[in-house]
Write a protein that holds these residues in place. Sequence first.
Motif, PDB file in Angstrom:
ATOM      1  N   THR A  57       0.833  -1.206   0.000  1.00 22.02           N
ATOM      2  CA  THR A  57       0.000   0.000   0.000  1.00 22.02           C
ATOM      3  C   THR A  57       0.870   1.261   0.000  1.00 22.02           C
ATOM      4  OG1 THR A  57      -1.625  -1.236   1.243  1.00 22.02           O
ATOM      5  CG2 THR A  57      -1.873   1.142   1.264  1.00 22.02           C
ATOM      6  N   VAL A  58       1.994   1.187   0.710  1.00 21.41           N
ATOM      7  CA  VAL A  58       2.899   2.347   0.756  1.00 21.41           C
ATOM      8  C   VAL A  58       3.719   2.422  -0.540  1.00 21.41           C
ATOM      9  CG1 VAL A  58       4.876   3.365   1.973  1.00 21.41           C
ATOM     10  CG2 VAL A  58       2.971   2.392   3.275  1.00 21.41           C
ATOM     11  N   ALA A  59       4.172   1.261  -1.033  1.00 24.42           N
ATOM     12  CA  ALA A  59       4.989   1.256  -2.262  1.00 24.42           C
ATOM     13  C   ALA A  59       4.219   1.842  -3.442  1.00 24.42           C
ATOM     14  CB  ALA A  59       5.436  -0.169  -2.581  1.00 24.42           C
ATOM     15  N   THR A  60       2.911   1.558  -3.507  1.00 21.83           N
ATOM     16  CA  THR A  60       2.114   2.029  -4.641  1.00 21.83           C
ATOM     17  C   THR A  60       1.578   3.440  -4.440  1.00 21.83           C
ATOM     18  OG1 THR A  60       0.168   1.024  -3.649  1.00 21.83           O
ATOM     19  CG2 THR A  60       1.347  -0.293  -5.295  1.00 21.83           C
ATOM     20  N   GLY A  61       1.764   3.986  -3.239  1.00 24.52           N
ATOM     21  CA  GLY A  61       1.309   5.358  -2.994  1.00 24.52           C
ATOM     22  C   GLY A  61      -0.137   5.457  -2.543  1.00 24.52           C
ATOM     23  N   THR A  62      -0.792   4.316  -2.298  1.00 24.55           N
ATOM     24  CA  THR A  62      -2.160   4.376  -1.765  1.00 24.55           C
ATOM     25  C   THR A  62      -2.127   4.978  -0.364  1.00 24.55           C
ATOM     26  OG1 THR A  62      -2.695   2.428  -3.046  1.00 24.55           O
ATOM     27  CG2 THR A  62      -4.219   2.986  -1.267  1.00 24.55           C
ATOM     28  N   ALA A  63      -1.050   4.675   0.379  1.00 28.77           N
ATOM     29  CA  ALA A  63      -0.793   5.399   1.633  1.00 28.77           C
ATOM     30  C   ALA A  63       0.564   6.074   1.481  1.00 28.77           C
ATOM     31  CB  ALA A  63      -0.787   4.449   2.818  1.00 28.77           C
ATOM     32  N   ASP A  64       0.750   7.220   2.172  1.00 30.62           N
ATOM     33  CA  ASP A  64       2.024   7.940   2.048  1.00 30.62           C
ATOM     34  C   ASP A  64       3.107   7.310   2.903  1.00 30.62           C
ATOM     35  OD1 ASP A  64       0.958  10.027   0.358  1.00 30.62           O
ATOM     36  OD2 ASP A  64      -0.197  10.626   2.129  1.00 30.62           O
ATOM     37  N   ILE A  65       2.720   6.917   4.121  1.00 32.18           N
ATOM     38  CA  ILE A  65       3.667   6.233   5.008  1.00 32.18           C
ATOM     39  C   ILE A  65       2.918   5.082   5.680  1.00 32.18           C
ATOM     40  CG2 ILE A  65       5.172   8.218   5.466  1.00 32.18           C
ATOM     41  CD1 ILE A  65       3.708   8.538   8.155  1.00 32.18           C
ATOM     42  N   GLY A  66       3.670   4.182   6.328  1.00 29.85           N
ATOM     43  CA  GLY A  66       3.037   3.070   7.028  1.00 29.85           C
ATOM     44  C   GLY A  66       3.825   2.733   8.272  1.00 29.85           C
ATOM     45  N   ILE A  67       3.149   2.056   9.200  1.00 30.40           N
ATOM     46  CA  ILE A  67       3.835   1.574  10.407  1.00 30.40           C
ATOM     47  C   ILE A  67       3.649   0.063  10.451  1.00 30.40           C
ATOM     48  CG2 ILE A  67       3.869   1.611  12.933  1.00 30.40           C
ATOM     49  CD1 ILE A  67       3.113   4.580  12.792  1.00 30.40           C
ATOM     50  N   VAL A  68       4.779  -0.673  10.413  1.00 28.51           N
ATOM     51  CA  VAL A  68       4.718  -2.133  10.243  1.00 28.51           C
ATOM     52  C   VAL A  68       6.015  -2.749  10.783  1.00 28.51           C
ATOM     53  CG1 VAL A  68       5.684  -2.061   7.881  1.00 28.51           C
ATOM     54  CG2 VAL A  68       4.104  -3.886   8.492  1.00 28.51           C
ATOM     55  N   GLY A  69       5.988  -4.069  11.022  1.00 24.93           N
ATOM     56  CA  GLY A  69       7.203  -4.755  11.494  1.00 24.93           C
ATOM     57  C   GLY A  69       8.244  -4.827  10.384  1.00 24.93           C
ATOM     58  N   LEU A  70       9.525  -4.652  10.752  1.00 21.22           N
ATOM     59  CA  LEU A  70      10.603  -4.748   9.764  1.00 21.22           C
ATOM     60  C   LEU A  70      10.579  -6.116   9.075  1.00 21.22           C
ATOM     61  CD1 LEU A  70      13.204  -3.559   8.492  1.00 21.22           C
ATOM     62  CD2 LEU A  70      14.465  -4.559  10.402  1.00 21.22           C
ATOM     63  N   ASN A  71      10.211  -7.170   9.815  1.00 22.41           N
ATOM     64  CA  ASN A  71      10.123  -8.520   9.240  1.00 22.41           C
ATOM     65  C   ASN A  71       9.181  -8.537   8.034  1.00 22.41           C
ATOM     66  OD1 ASN A  71       8.349  -8.017  11.595  1.00 22.41           O
ATOM     67  ND2 ASN A  71       7.385  -9.934  11.032  1.00 22.41           N
TER      68      ASN A  71
END
Length: 283
Positions: A56-70
């Motif tokens: 979602t972040v890579a495609t620009g649907t969201a500007d940033i994201g919060i997620v596990g590094l894994n």
Amino acid sequence: MLRIAVQSKGRLYDETMELLGEAGIKLTAVKRSLLVPSKNFPVEVLFLRDDDIPDTVATGTADIGIVGLNEVLEKNRKVHIVRNLGFSKCRLSLAVPNAANYTGLEWFNGKKVATSYPVILRKFFASKGIAADLHEISGSVEVAPGIGLADAIFDIVSSGSTLISNNLSEVEKVIDSEAVMIGGQPLSEEKQEILDELLFRIEAVKVAGDKKYILMNVPKDSLDTVLEILPGIKSPTVLPLADAEWCSVHTVLDEKCFWEIINRLKAAGAEGILALDIEKMVL
Ligand code: PRT
Ligand code: ZN
């Protein structure tokens, strides 16, 4: 408006919402819908499964994201780490049955390894020249060896108790993970300004996190000794008290440092020592 992708429920949810809350971001109707705007800050939160956040972040649907590094490493999308967030810490490790005669990484040659993280594991084995057979399963990886589905597992470990209760031993740590903020596409000037403000606020919360505001009463003739003991941020504040023989000393300390010096402060004559939480701190 900056759009932030966040896990809708699960292990990252509580601490992510706490972080946004401490940064002063209030949401309208939390979690009743997929996309929730803030009522006091120009961001909107998009609630998703964590697996969907990197894409979602890579495609620009969201500007940033919060997620596990894994999850970021496994999905291998075009995203970059904006900031490590320091919560949901865990590691991805290889584990083998306690009864296995583990001799070193070569043990995995020709073995069947169950995992939900095949991309990370394949890359690791390739870098070490190990030829193992990866078996991808999406949940309860830890039971695979016990039911004969695999010889070993590669999974998230935190306390280690899941491994212990399944008679498995952790033999190789492959990566450390924690929650991270990720970005993807370049941001407009307006969005970048909002992100900078958000990062500034997160920094203030994080810096304050392991610090304490310390107050104590000190006899004036011990003041020099007490000031020598205190490694304050700059020089401590010294205030007069009604009793002219005493003064009040205020400073900010690392929490761990507090425990190291408390006995020396007492021995120097300090009394009524208070340690208070600091909510935010701007250096
Ligand atoms: O529904 P959704 O897809 O959004 O969530 P999910 O079920 O895929 O993920 P979730 O909520 O379980 O975990 C989200 C993130 O939390 C993970 O991607 C990690 O970055 C982080 N995290 C931190 C953990 C753990 N600690 C953890 N202990 N994720 C999972 N575990 C599990 C692990 O899978 C294993 O079964 O806990 C077990 C091991 O824990 P210990 O303490 O027994 O070692
Ligand atoms: Zn998931």
